[in-house]
Design a protein around this motif. Sequence first.
Motif, short mmCIF file in Angstrom:
data_model
loop_
_atom_site.label_atom_id
_atom_site.label_comp_id
_atom_site.label_asym_id
_atom_site.label_seq_id
_atom_site.Cartn_x
_atom_site.Cartn_y
_atom_site.Cartn_z
N UNK A 1 0.84 -1.18 0.00
CA UNK A 1 0.00 0.00 0.00
C UNK A 1 0.89 1.24 0.00
N UNK A 2 0.62 2.16 -0.86
CA UNK A 2 1.34 3.43 -0.95
C UNK A 2 0.64 4.46 -0.07
N UNK A 3 1.39 5.16 0.76
CA UNK A 3 0.80 6.18 1.62
C UNK A 3 0.44 7.41 0.81
N UNK A 4 -0.78 7.90 0.98
CA UNK A 4 -1.19 9.10 0.27
C UNK A 4 -0.60 10.36 0.90
N UNK A 5 -0.27 10.29 2.19
CA UNK A 5 0.37 11.40 2.88
C UNK A 5 1.70 10.90 3.42
N UNK A 6 2.80 11.22 2.75
CA UNK A 6 4.09 10.72 3.23
C UNK A 6 4.44 11.31 4.59
N UNK A 7 5.14 10.55 5.42
CA UNK A 7 5.52 11.08 6.73
C UNK A 7 6.50 12.23 6.61
N UNK A 8 6.33 13.21 7.47
CA UNK A 8 7.23 14.37 7.51
C UNK A 8 8.49 13.99 8.29
N UNK A 9 9.66 14.46 7.86
CA UNK A 9 10.88 14.18 8.62
C UNK A 9 10.78 14.65 10.08
N UNK A 10 10.13 15.79 10.32
CA UNK A 10 9.96 16.26 11.70
C UNK A 10 9.14 15.29 12.53
N UNK A 11 8.08 14.76 11.94
CA UNK A 11 7.22 13.81 12.66
C UNK A 11 7.96 12.50 12.91
N UNK A 12 8.75 12.06 11.94
CA UNK A 12 9.53 10.83 12.12
C UNK A 12 10.56 11.00 13.23
N UNK A 13 11.23 12.14 13.26
CA UNK A 13 12.23 12.41 14.30
C UNK A 13 11.55 12.45 15.67
N UNK A 14 10.39 13.11 15.74
CA UNK A 14 9.65 13.20 17.00
C UNK A 14 9.23 11.79 17.46
N UNK A 15 8.65 11.01 16.57
CA UNK A 15 8.18 9.67 16.92
C UNK A 15 9.34 8.78 17.36
N UNK A 16 10.46 8.89 16.70
CA UNK A 16 11.63 8.09 17.06
C UNK A 16 12.14 8.48 18.44
N UNK A 17 12.18 9.78 18.74
CA UNK A 17 12.64 10.24 20.05
C UNK A 17 11.71 9.77 21.17
N UNK A 18 10.39 9.87 20.94
CA UNK A 18 9.43 9.42 21.95
C UNK A 18 9.54 7.92 22.14
N UNK A 19 9.68 7.18 21.05
CA UNK A 19 9.79 5.72 21.15
C UNK A 19 11.02 5.33 21.98
N UNK A 20 12.13 6.00 21.74
CA UNK A 20 13.34 5.71 22.54
C UNK A 20 13.09 6.01 24.01
N UNK A 21 12.38 7.10 24.31
CA UNK A 21 12.11 7.47 25.70
C UNK A 21 11.16 6.48 26.38
N UNK A 22 10.23 5.91 25.63
CA UNK A 22 9.26 4.98 26.20
C UNK A 22 9.84 3.59 26.41
N UNK A 23 10.73 3.20 25.55
CA UNK A 23 11.26 1.84 25.58
C UNK A 23 12.26 1.62 26.69
N UNK A 24 12.35 0.38 27.12
CA UNK A 24 13.38 -0.02 28.06
C UNK A 24 13.76 -1.46 27.73
N UNK A 25 14.97 -1.85 28.09
CA UNK A 25 15.43 -3.20 27.74
C UNK A 25 14.48 -4.28 28.26
N UNK A 26 14.28 -5.28 27.46
CA UNK A 26 13.49 -6.47 27.81
C UNK A 26 12.02 -6.19 28.06
N UNK A 27 11.50 -5.08 27.54
CA UNK A 27 10.07 -4.80 27.65
C UNK A 27 9.54 -4.42 26.28
#
Length: 157
Positions: A1-27
């Motif tokens: 499936x092709x995305x009709x609205x491509x992700x913005x680099x700012x949104x990807x950077x934000x999501x990646x930063x939040x994901x790193x903050x939420x994650x912890x080893x072995x969870x």
Amino acid sequence: MRLSTPPSPDHLAFATAVDRALGSPKTSHVWSPYSVASVLALLATGACERTREELLFLLGPHPKGQLDVLDTAAAPEEGLDLAVLNGLYLRQGLEVRPEFTERVRARVGAEIARVDFEGDPEGVRNAINRRVSEVTRGIIDELLSIFSKSLRLIDII
């Protein structure tokens, strides 16, 4: 499936930063980048002074533009089944600028309700959880656990 609205680099950077903050080893964890970005951008449009400055530092200078991009990404599309609830639940008597409530009403899946956090926190929690369960067709049965009577608002996106 092709995305009709491509992700913005700012949104990807934000999501990646939040994901790193939420994650912890072995969870493991599950979260919605759309929801987090939406609630923060929406709050930035209604905030003022220091709170607004802090949100803009996190999100960038154009939260309204971010909301437009997020709404476009969540718009109904053939072959795509998204469940979105933009719910703003306000303590009775809390003053909110009319232009902010209008921004909330303009969002995909928007609803605003005055609720009695102080007098019936469990009833409010149950009502919001029922609404989330309806919108997600039972996939999310309980979004909110017990919360404080002093809560002033909940913005569920």
